[in-house]
Design a protein around this motif. Structure first.
Motif, PDB file in Angstrom:
ATOM      1  N   VAL A  16     -63.805 -17.300 -23.920  1.00 24.02           N
ATOM      2  CA  VAL A  16     -63.998 -17.679 -22.523  1.00 24.02           C
ATOM      3  C   VAL A  16     -63.702 -16.483 -21.616  1.00 24.02           C
ATOM      4  CG1 VAL A  16     -63.304 -19.234 -20.676  1.00 24.02           C
ATOM      5  CG2 VAL A  16     -63.382 -20.062 -23.039  1.00 24.02           C
ATOM      6  N   TRP A  17     -64.737 -16.017 -20.933  1.00 24.58           N
ATOM      7  CA  TRP A  17     -64.578 -15.002 -19.894  1.00 24.58           C
ATOM      8  C   TRP A  17     -64.660 -15.707 -18.550  1.00 24.58           C
ATOM      9  CZ3 TRP A  17     -62.931 -10.342 -20.944  1.00 24.58           C
ATOM     10  CH2 TRP A  17     -63.240  -9.714 -22.160  1.00 24.58           C
ATOM     11  N   GLY A  18     -63.666 -15.523 -17.705  1.00 27.41           N
ATOM     12  CA  GLY A  18     -63.673 -16.244 -16.441  1.00 27.41           C
ATOM     13  C   GLY A  18     -63.110 -15.437 -15.292  1.00 27.41           C
ATOM     14  N   ILE A  19     -63.205 -16.030 -14.116  1.00 26.20           N
ATOM     15  CA  ILE A  19     -62.640 -15.443 -12.910  1.00 26.20           C
ATOM     16  C   ILE A  19     -62.155 -16.569 -12.013  1.00 26.20           C
ATOM     17  CG2 ILE A  19     -64.752 -15.360 -11.514  1.00 26.20           C
ATOM     18  CD1 ILE A  19     -63.802 -12.390 -10.812  1.00 26.20           C
ATOM     19  N   ASN A  20     -61.211 -16.253 -11.157  1.00 25.98           N
ATOM     20  CA  ASN A  20     -60.645 -17.224 -10.226  1.00 25.98           C
ATOM     21  C   ASN A  20     -61.296 -17.114  -8.852  1.00 25.98           C
ATOM     22  OD1 ASN A  20     -57.827 -18.498 -11.345  1.00 25.98           O
ATOM     23  ND2 ASN A  20     -58.219 -16.480 -12.242  1.00 25.98           N
ATOM     24  N   GLY A  21     -61.329 -18.248  -8.159  1.00 20.84           N
ATOM     25  CA  GLY A  21     -61.783 -18.297  -6.781  1.00 20.84           C
ATOM     26  C   GLY A  21     -61.203 -19.519  -6.095  1.00 20.84           C
ATOM     27  N   HIS A  22     -61.546 -19.689  -4.822  1.00 22.09           N
ATOM     28  CA  HIS A  22     -61.017 -20.805  -4.043  1.00 22.09           C
ATOM     29  C   HIS A  22     -62.112 -21.451  -3.198  1.00 22.09           C
ATOM     30  CE1 HIS A  22     -56.921 -19.489  -5.102  1.00 22.09           C
ATOM     31  NE2 HIS A  22     -57.359 -18.264  -4.858  1.00 22.09           N
ATOM     32  N   PRO A  23     -63.198 -21.881  -3.831  1.00 23.12           N
ATOM     33  CA  PRO A  23     -64.355 -22.364  -3.062  1.00 23.12           C
ATOM     34  C   PRO A  23     -64.118 -23.639  -2.272  1.00 23.12           C
ATOM     35  CG  PRO A  23     -64.661 -22.774  -5.407  1.00 23.12           C
ATOM     36  CD  PRO A  23     -63.470 -21.888  -5.280  1.00 23.12           C
ATOM     37  N   LEU A  24     -63.066 -24.388  -2.606  1.00 25.22           N
ATOM     38  CA  LEU A  24     -62.818 -25.656  -1.919  1.00 25.22           C
ATOM     39  C   LEU A  24     -61.589 -25.626  -1.017  1.00 25.22           C
ATOM     40  CD1 LEU A  24     -63.506 -28.128  -4.875  1.00 25.22           C
ATOM     41  CD2 LEU A  24     -65.114 -27.333  -3.130  1.00 25.22           C
ATOM     42  N   THR A  25     -60.880 -24.491  -0.966  1.00 24.39           N
ATOM     43  CA  THR A  25     -59.585 -24.511  -0.293  1.00 24.39           C
ATOM     44  C   THR A  25     -59.322 -23.354   0.671  1.00 24.39           C
ATOM     45  OG1 THR A  25     -58.576 -23.385  -2.186  1.00 24.39           O
ATOM     46  CG2 THR A  25     -58.454 -25.809  -2.147  1.00 24.39           C
ATOM     47  N   SER A  30     -65.434 -19.925   2.119  1.00 20.73           N
ATOM     48  CA  SER A  30     -66.254 -20.949   2.773  1.00 20.73           C
ATOM     49  C   SER A  30     -67.575 -20.331   3.238  1.00 20.73           C
ATOM     50  CB  SER A  30     -65.509 -21.559   3.963  1.00 20.73           C
ATOM     51  OG  SER A  30     -65.246 -20.574   4.946  1.00 20.73           O
ATOM     52  N   ASN A  31     -68.626 -21.118   3.207  1.00 21.95           N
ATOM     53  CA  ASN A  31     -69.955 -20.689   3.667  1.00 21.95           C
ATOM     54  C   ASN A  31     -70.507 -19.485   2.906  1.00 21.95           C
ATOM     55  OD1 ASN A  31     -69.919 -22.681   5.789  1.00 21.95           O
ATOM     56  ND2 ASN A  31     -68.553 -21.310   6.935  1.00 21.95           N
ATOM     57  N   ASN A  32     -70.092 -19.333   1.645  1.00 19.67           N
ATOM     58  CA  ASN A  32     -70.622 -18.218   0.847  1.00 19.67           C
ATOM     59  C   ASN A  32     -70.810 -18.607  -0.622  1.00 19.67           C
ATOM     60  OD1 ASN A  32     -67.953 -18.270  -0.078  1.00 19.67           O
ATOM     61  ND2 ASN A  32     -67.359 -16.381   0.983  1.00 19.67           N
ATOM     62  N   ILE A  33     -71.084 -19.879  -0.867  1.00 17.65           N
ATOM     63  CA  ILE A  33     -71.203 -20.335  -2.251  1.00 17.65           C
ATOM     64  C   ILE A  33     -72.349 -19.633  -2.967  1.00 17.65           C
ATOM     65  CG2 ILE A  33     -72.669 -22.323  -1.675  1.00 17.65           C
ATOM     66  CD1 ILE A  33     -69.964 -22.072  -4.451  1.00 17.65           C
ATOM     67  N   ASP A  34     -73.419 -19.298  -2.253  1.00 17.04           N
ATOM     68  CA  ASP A  34     -74.526 -18.573  -2.889  1.00 17.04           C
ATOM     69  C   ASP A  34     -74.053 -17.225  -3.415  1.00 17.04           C
ATOM     70  OD1 ASP A  34     -76.269 -20.642  -2.326  1.00 17.04           O
ATOM     71  OD2 ASP A  34     -77.132 -19.684  -0.562  1.00 17.04           O
ATOM     72  N   GLN A  35     -73.243 -16.527  -2.621  1.00 16.43           N
ATOM     73  CA  GLN A  35     -72.721 -15.225  -3.062  1.00 16.43           C
ATOM     74  C   GLN A  35     -71.776 -15.389  -4.237  1.00 16.43           C
ATOM     75  OE1 GLN A  35     -73.008 -16.280   0.045  1.00 16.43           O
ATOM     76  NE2 GLN A  35     -73.632 -14.625   1.440  1.00 16.43           N
ATOM     77  N   GLN A  36     -70.992 -16.462  -4.248  1.00 16.33           N
ATOM     78  CA  GLN A  36     -70.101 -16.702  -5.387  1.00 16.33           C
ATOM     79  C   GLN A  36     -70.899 -16.926  -6.668  1.00 16.33           C
ATOM     80  OE1 GLN A  36     -66.805 -19.588  -4.635  1.00 16.33           O
ATOM     81  NE2 GLN A  36     -67.460 -19.486  -2.493  1.00 16.33           N
ATOM     82  N   ILE A  37     -71.877 -17.810  -6.606  1.00 13.82           N
ATOM     83  CA  ILE A  37     -72.679 -18.116  -7.798  1.00 13.82           C
ATOM     84  C   ILE A  37     -73.428 -16.885  -8.275  1.00 13.82           C
ATOM     85  CG2 ILE A  37     -74.580 -19.500  -8.701  1.00 13.82           C
ATOM     86  CD1 ILE A  37     -72.043 -21.117  -8.255  1.00 13.82           C
ATOM     87  N   SER A  38     -73.957 -16.110  -7.326  1.00 11.66           N
ATOM     88  CA  SER A  38     -74.679 -14.894  -7.685  1.00 11.66           C
ATOM     89  C   SER A  38     -73.773 -13.905  -8.402  1.00 11.66           C
ATOM     90  CB  SER A  38     -75.273 -14.253  -6.424  1.00 11.66           C
ATOM     91  OG  SER A  38     -75.915 -13.028  -6.728  1.00 11.66           O
ATOM     92  N   GLU A  63     -64.862 -34.293  -2.119  1.00  5.92           N
ATOM     93  CA  GLU A  63     -65.639 -34.739  -3.274  1.00  5.92           C
ATOM     94  C   GLU A  63     -67.080 -34.242  -3.252  1.00  5.92           C
ATOM     95  OE1 GLU A  63     -66.915 -38.990  -3.967  1.00  5.92           O
ATOM     96  OE2 GLU A  63     -65.411 -38.766  -5.564  1.00  5.92           O
ATOM     97  N   SER A  64     -67.738 -34.325  -2.120  1.00 10.31           N
ATOM     98  CA  SER A  64     -69.139 -33.916  -2.046  1.00 10.31           C
ATOM     99  C   SER A  64     -69.297 -32.444  -2.403  1.00 10.31           C
ATOM    100  CB  SER A  64     -69.699 -34.184  -0.649  1.00 10.31           C
ATOM    101  OG  SER A  64     -71.038 -33.746  -0.547  1.00 10.31           O
ATOM    102  N   ALA A  65     -68.437 -31.582  -1.824  1.00 14.65           N
ATOM    103  CA  ALA A  65     -68.501 -30.154  -2.113  1.00 14.65           C
ATOM    104  C   ALA A  65     -68.149 -29.884  -3.580  1.00 14.65           C
ATOM    105  CB  ALA A  65     -67.557 -29.393  -1.191  1.00 14.65           C
TER     106      ALA A  65
END
Length: 315
Positions: A16-25, A30-38, A63-65
């Protein structure tokens, strides 16, 4: 980076290769989920660890996010690793915490269990229960009352969620050499699956600590007999006081050293983006990212981005 092809990457195709982020908190996610996924896709990681706030019933607050994020990650074959933050437990007894935790875990499993393969419950509880300052005269390193409350809440949540989905993996995190937390989990028969180690440069060499810890990863696997992931790793304070090259050297050099041991089954850098919004209140927390925003508001890669990407690729 030849060590990757003969070390970590050769251990298992399921590494498992991973990285941390805080997309919900956090504001800087915030307002950059496209950049995170990319960025996640470009790095080639197969897991994204992020904190998730729960209400007193075990429901995700945003929940929705949360559901949208899970769908976006699944579309890129990236597993979510949500670190679930329980609430509604203050002022209750240890027994009450177990029962409340069980109910939360059961409800969470019913609503979201089918969408996940691994979760974390709480984060660095070893630090939350630890006494500050030196303790002498045979006192434990931790607050026994606080520890009991946390342990019972976590144990209850895990038992509840596994009653719904027995195969769901659970990782619990521990920082530095706080083995007392792992011993508490063991003594209280907490049914978790993976130890998530957190390590930063100010903690010294993970392979050469004072006795009785010595080689930390070897000691953990010997004493507690569970798979080990490193779920947070970085230079202390990130690039707050050092240049990009120093951060990159610390991360990539240690991945090479860790790969040679063949112990860890996962490795997560902390974290994806810098968080300048934290600097006023937490001046040491703002520059842990391997990406940052320039003065024009565009995301730029630090040296560690390319170094970690190379490690993930095994080239």
């Amino acid at each position: 980076m030849n060590a990757y092809t003969t070390g970590v990457m050769a251990q298992s195709k399921n590494f498992v290769w991973g990285i941390n982020g805080h997309p919900l908190t956090q504001r800087d996610y915030s307002n950059n989920i496209d950049q995170q996924i990319s960025a996640l896709t470009d790095l080639g990681v197969n897991s994204y660890r992020f904190d998730v706030l729960l209400d007193a019933e075990g429901n995700v607050k945003k929940e929705s996010a949360f559901l949208q994020l899970l769908a976006r990650l699944k579309a890129r074959n990236i597993a979510a690793l949500p670190a679930l933050m329980q609430s509604g437990l203050k002022g209750t007894t240890a027994t009450d915490n177990y029962n409340k935790g069980y109910s939360q875990g059961y409800n969470f499993g019913i609503k979201y269990g089918s969408l996940l393969s691994v979760i974390e419950v709480n984060n660095e509880v070893d630090n939350k229960i630890r006494y500050r300052g030196k303790r002498t005269g045979g006192f434990p390193e931790y607050d026994t009352i606080k520890a009991s409350r946390f342990i019972n809440a976590i144990k209850g949540f895990i038992d509840g969620v596994k009653a719904v989905k027995p195969g769901l993996l659970v990782t619990l995190s521990v920082s530095y050499t706080h083995f007392y937390y792992l011993k508490l989990l063991q003594d209280n028969h907490v049914n978790y699956d993976i130890i998530g180690c957190h390590w930063y440069s100010n903690m010294g060499d993970i392979a050469h600590q004072k006795q009785p810890f010595a080689d930390v990863l070897t000691s953990i696997t010997t004493r507690f007999n569970k798979p080990v992931w490193i779920t947070e790793f970085n230079y202390f304070r990130g690039t707050t006081k050092v240049d990009f090259a120093t951060q990159n050297d610390y991360i990539t050099r240690n991945i090479s050293k860790l790969s040679e041991k063949g112990i860890i089954k996962g490795f997560f850098v902390y974290e994806l983006f810098d968080q300048p919004a934290l600097k006023a209140r937490y001046p040491d927390e703002g520059c842990y990212g391997i990406m940052y925003k320039d003065t024009a508001g565009n995301y730029q890669k630090k040296d560690a981005y390319n170094g970690f990407k190379q490690a993930v690729s095994g080239k």
